[in-house]
Design a protein around this motif. Structure first.
Motif, PDB file in Angstrom:
ATOM      1  N   LEU A 193       0.829  -1.199   0.000  1.00 25.85           N
ATOM      2  CA  LEU A 193       0.000   0.000   0.000  1.00 25.85           C
ATOM      3  C   LEU A 193       0.868   1.256   0.000  1.00 25.85           C
ATOM      4  O   LEU A 193       0.539   2.256  -0.658  1.00 25.85           O
ATOM      5  N   ILE A 194       1.973   1.219   0.723  1.00 32.17           N
ATOM      6  CA  ILE A 194       2.909   2.345   0.687  1.00 32.17           C
ATOM      7  C   ILE A 194       3.418   2.565  -0.726  1.00 32.17           C
ATOM      8  O   ILE A 194       3.537   3.703  -1.202  1.00 32.17           O
ATOM      9  N   ARG A 195       3.688   1.472  -1.438  1.00 28.69           N
ATOM     10  CA  ARG A 195       4.174   1.579  -2.829  1.00 28.69           C
ATOM     11  C   ARG A 195       3.154   2.310  -3.699  1.00 28.69           C
ATOM     12  O   ARG A 195       3.533   3.074  -4.597  1.00 28.69           O
ATOM     13  N   ASN A 196       1.890   2.111  -3.461  1.00 30.08           N
ATOM     14  CA  ASN A 196       0.858   2.732  -4.283  1.00 30.08           C
ATOM     15  C   ASN A 196       0.446   4.114  -3.783  1.00 30.08           C
ATOM     16  O   ASN A 196       0.071   4.977  -4.578  1.00 30.08           O
ATOM     17  N   MET A 197       0.492   4.323  -2.482  1.00 28.53           N
ATOM     18  CA  MET A 197       0.086   5.614  -1.931  1.00 28.53           C
ATOM     19  C   MET A 197       1.131   6.693  -2.166  1.00 28.53           C
ATOM     20  O   MET A 197       0.796   7.870  -2.314  1.00 28.53           O
ATOM     21  N   PHE A 198       2.406   6.299  -2.198  1.00 33.16           N
ATOM     22  CA  PHE A 198       3.492   7.265  -2.339  1.00 33.16           C
ATOM     23  C   PHE A 198       4.206   7.006  -3.668  1.00 33.16           C
ATOM     24  O   PHE A 198       5.202   6.288  -3.728  1.00 33.16           O
ATOM     25  N   THR A 199       3.668   7.608  -4.726  1.00 31.96           N
ATOM     26  CA  THR A 199       4.259   7.410  -6.052  1.00 31.96           C
ATOM     27  C   THR A 199       5.467   8.302  -6.275  1.00 31.96           C
ATOM     28  O   THR A 199       6.310   8.011  -7.125  1.00 31.96           O
ATOM     29  N   ASP A 200       5.562   9.408  -5.541  1.00 34.58           N
ATOM     30  CA  ASP A 200       6.754  10.242  -5.588  1.00 34.58           C
ATOM     31  C   ASP A 200       7.900   9.487  -4.912  1.00 34.58           C
ATOM     32  O   ASP A 200       7.782   9.050  -3.755  1.00 34.58           O
ATOM     33  N   ALA A 201       9.007   9.330  -5.612  1.00 37.65           N
ATOM     34  CA  ALA A 201      10.090   8.471  -5.135  1.00 37.65           C
ATOM     35  C   ALA A 201      10.674   8.942  -3.808  1.00 37.65           C
ATOM     36  O   ALA A 201      10.965   8.136  -2.921  1.00 37.65           O
ATOM     37  N   ARG A 202      10.851  10.258  -3.632  1.00 38.08           N
ATOM     38  CA  ARG A 202      11.427  10.761  -2.387  1.00 38.08           C
ATOM     39  C   ARG A 202      10.464  10.554  -1.221  1.00 38.08           C
ATOM     40  O   ARG A 202      10.872  10.165  -0.128  1.00 38.08           O
ATOM     41  N   GLN A 203       9.171  10.829  -1.458  1.00 44.12           N
ATOM     42  CA  GLN A 203       8.206  10.618  -0.385  1.00 44.12           C
ATOM     43  C   GLN A 203       8.094   9.142  -0.033  1.00 44.12           C
ATOM     44  O   GLN A 203       7.943   8.788   1.138  1.00 44.12           O
ATOM     45  N   ARG A 204       8.160   8.284  -1.047  1.00 42.84           N
ATOM     46  CA  ARG A 204       8.089   6.848  -0.780  1.00 42.84           C
ATOM     47  C   ARG A 204       9.273   6.395   0.072  1.00 42.84           C
ATOM     48  O   ARG A 204       9.132   5.545   0.953  1.00 42.84           O
ATOM     49  N   GLN A 205      10.433   6.984  -0.168  1.00 42.20           N
ATOM     50  CA  GLN A 205      11.603   6.631   0.634  1.00 42.20           C
ATOM     51  C   GLN A 205      11.395   6.976   2.103  1.00 42.20           C
ATOM     52  O   GLN A 205      11.720   6.201   3.010  1.00 42.20           O
ATOM     53  N   VAL A 206      10.809   8.142   2.366  1.00 45.08           N
ATOM     54  CA  VAL A 206      10.523   8.546   3.747  1.00 45.08           C
ATOM     55  C   VAL A 206       9.502   7.597   4.377  1.00 45.08           C
ATOM     56  O   VAL A 206       9.638   7.182   5.536  1.00 45.08           O
ATOM     57  N   ALA A 207       8.466   7.250   3.603  1.00 48.60           N
ATOM     58  CA  ALA A 207       7.427   6.356   4.122  1.00 48.60           C
ATOM     59  C   ALA A 207       8.001   4.979   4.453  1.00 48.60           C
ATOM     60  O   ALA A 207       7.662   4.385   5.490  1.00 48.60           O
ATOM     61  N   ILE A 208       8.853   4.462   3.585  1.00 47.22           N
ATOM     62  CA  ILE A 208       9.459   3.153   3.840  1.00 47.22           C
ATOM     63  C   ILE A 208      10.394   3.218   5.045  1.00 47.22           C
ATOM     64  O   ILE A 208      10.507   2.252   5.813  1.00 47.22           O
ATOM     65  N   SER A 209      11.030   4.345   5.255  1.00 47.94           N
ATOM     66  CA  SER A 209      11.872   4.511   6.438  1.00 47.94           C
ATOM     67  C   SER A 209      11.040   4.388   7.707  1.00 47.94           C
ATOM     68  O   SER A 209      11.450   3.725   8.681  1.00 47.94           O
ATOM     69  N   ALA A 210       9.865   5.031   7.710  1.00 48.74           N
ATOM     70  CA  ALA A 210       8.977   4.929   8.875  1.00 48.74           C
ATOM     71  C   ALA A 210       8.509   3.493   9.068  1.00 48.74           C
ATOM     72  O   ALA A 210       8.428   2.990  10.202  1.00 48.74           O
ATOM     73  N   TRP A 211       8.193   2.812   7.974  1.00 45.02           N
ATOM     74  CA  TRP A 211       7.760   1.414   8.034  1.00 45.02           C
ATOM     75  C   TRP A 211       8.873   0.537   8.603  1.00 45.02           C
ATOM     76  O   TRP A 211       8.632  -0.337   9.448  1.00 45.02           O
TER      77      TRP A 211
END
Length: 509
Positions: free
Chosen positions: A128-146
């Motif tokens: 879901l993070i992969r789909n919710m955060f399509t911007d690469a930089r934002q996705r990196q931050v989200a995966i860091s939190a995960w």
């Protein structure tokens, strides 16, 4: 891959949704360790046999690992939010059943159901993070939190369990899950969008069974070797899983709608990141096994106090994750991961200097340095796995990543734990105090805990000499494992520098 200039940026709803996604990750990893302190109370209440006690402890992890790929594929086909919420409902219900289980059989059933539910949560949240955060930089931050959610849960679990058991009954360690799952069920439909692969085709039931037949025997064999030592039956279990693994891959290559796109393994970015995660968890789990025993047996801390001394490593991991995320937009992933692995190697070098007289400060410092390096590696490698896979197969890719981590952790405990045990037995045979009876020495050589038990029944001088010799022998085994961690980290760093050299920074994607 979507470029930075055209990818829509996540807003408030997505970031609030991320908070909702991190909470179940925290609990899934906590449930792997939160039960440890409850065992004496549980045993007194339900009186399980030794075999039943092992099932209560291990079944959750076995089922979770075995079903990750299946649940990730189900999310891709039927909807990731739908599978996540179904898993949350089952996790909450199974937690209540475990908390109030009147018999050992029902508790074992509840642990199995928790494993099934846990297997839905990990790949669903990451995909879901992969789909919710399509911007690469934002996705990196989200995966860091995960990543921090999973790492934090594993370390906080024993602390939370110890606190609850001081104030409530053993079932309270399970009830902690219920309010979080209720919150997920309430907020999930509001904050989390639904995603599924519209071209997924029919669910591959034979493939799902083959994936289960692949993962479960291997995980079982590796973990039993770690716990009981080498046996042909356990080796046979691993080999059987490998045979089913070959059959699984062949089916996926021939299937019209495969559960897993095995052609992803032909991409150096995917394979390199996956291998990095597996080896990283291998060396981390191996050293973690020895550190917990060092704190409790050599230094004499209670399990709860030992767990509290592990908290600084959470801060170290946070520093590593934050630093890697901050520079991911400008620095190539190969350099970040290689630098993280080199920092981890420094942490292992510090561990290799530990002695029986070092004290807790040196161990904590070593843990902090190691965690900082591993934190940067884990978040970048996980993002690479997700970014390589097509968005419609993010669930399966997430499941493969989590399965690799499970294999790495189990193998680290089995292989490095066995190596440390061999070193311990050999060193103690040479350094045991004079006057120790052969049968006492034989028992003391089994484990460090056994040596301490033997020492309690000996005269004070002889018992003290045995505990000192056993502690030094144990530390020698820890040092061997630490040097293997150094070698492994540096070798993987060199591999990553080559395998991921063509991958551009996040901002350039």
């Amino acid at each position: 891959m979507v470029s930075l200039s055209t990818a829509p940026r996540a807003g408030r709803r997505e970031w609030l949704g991320l908070v909702v996604l991190v909470l179940p990750c925290l609990l899934v990893s906590m449930d792997l360790s939160v039960l440890f302190y409850a065992l004496p109370f549980l045993s007194a209440d339900l009186a399980p046999s030794s075999t039943e006690l092992l099932w209560i402890l291990d079944l959750y992890g076995f089922v979770l690992a075995g079903l990750l790929i299946t649940m990730g594929s189900l999310g891709d086909r039927f909807g990731r939010r739908k599978v996540l919420l179904a898993g949350a409902a089952l996790f909450g219900a199974a937690s209540v059943l475990a908390a109030y289980a009147p018999s050992t059989e029902l508790l074992i059933l509840a642990r199995a159901l928790l494993g099934v539910a846990g297997a839905t949560l990990a790949p669903s949240t990451l995909s879901l993070i992969r789909n919710m955060f399509t911007d690469a930089r934002q996705r990196q931050v989200a995966i860091s939190a995960w990543t921090m959610g999973f790492a934090g849960g594993a370390l906080v679990g024993p602390i939370v369990g110890g606190f609850l058991l001081e104030h409530f009954w053993w079932g309270s360690v399970f009830l902690l899950n219920v309010p979080v799952m209720v919150l997920l069920l309430v907020l999930g439909p509001v904050l989390l969008p639904e995603f599924r692969n519209p071209a997924a085709g029919r669910f591959d039931l034979p493939g799902a069974l083959l994936s289960l037949a692949t993962v479960l025997p291997v995980i079982y064999g590796v973990k039993k070797i770690a716990a009981d030592g080498f046996a042909l039956g356990y080796l046979g279990s691993i080999l059987a899983g490998c045979v089913f693994g070959v059959l699984f891959v062949r089916r996926q290559l021939a299937a019209d709608n495969p559960m897993v796109d095995v052609t992803l393994f032909r991409r150096p970015q995917f394979t390199g990141a996956l291998g990095t995660c597996a080896v990283t968890f291998l060396v981390l789990a191996g050293i973690g096994l020895f550190v917990s025993q060092y704190l409790q047996l050599v230094l004499g801390y209670s399990p709860l106090v030992a767990a509290l001394w592990s908290l600084p490593s959470v801060a170290g991991m946070g520093v590593g994750v934050s630093a890697a995320t901050a520079i991911a937009g400008k620095v190539r992933p190969a350099r970040i991961v290689a630098a993280g692995l080199c920092l981890a190697a420094v942490g292992f070098v510090l561990f290799a200097q530990v002695s029986a007289e070092s004290g807790v400060a040196w161990v904590v410092a070593s843990q902090v340095v190691l965690a900082a390096g591993i934190g940067g590696v884990a978040t970048i490698a996980t993002e690479l796995v997700l970014a390589t896979a097509p968005p419609e197969r993010a669930g399966a890719a997430s499941a493969i990543s989590e399965t690799a981590n499970e294999f790495g952790g189990a193998a680290g405990i089995a292989l490095l734990g066995s190596l440390g045990a061999v070193v311990y037995r050999g060193d103690l045979a040479e350094s045991a105090p004079v006057g120790l009876a052969p049968e006492a020495l034989a028992r003391a050589r089994e484990t460090l805990g056994a040596a301490f038990d033997v020492a309690t029944g000996l005269p004070a001088d002889l018992g003290g000499a045995l505990t000192s010799a056993a502690s030094r022998s144990f530390v020698t085994g820890l040092q061997w494992v630490a040097w293997i961690g150094v070698a492994g980290s540096l070798l993987v760093a060199a591999f990553v520098a080559v395998a991921l050299r063509s991958v551009r920074p996040t901002s350039a994607k």
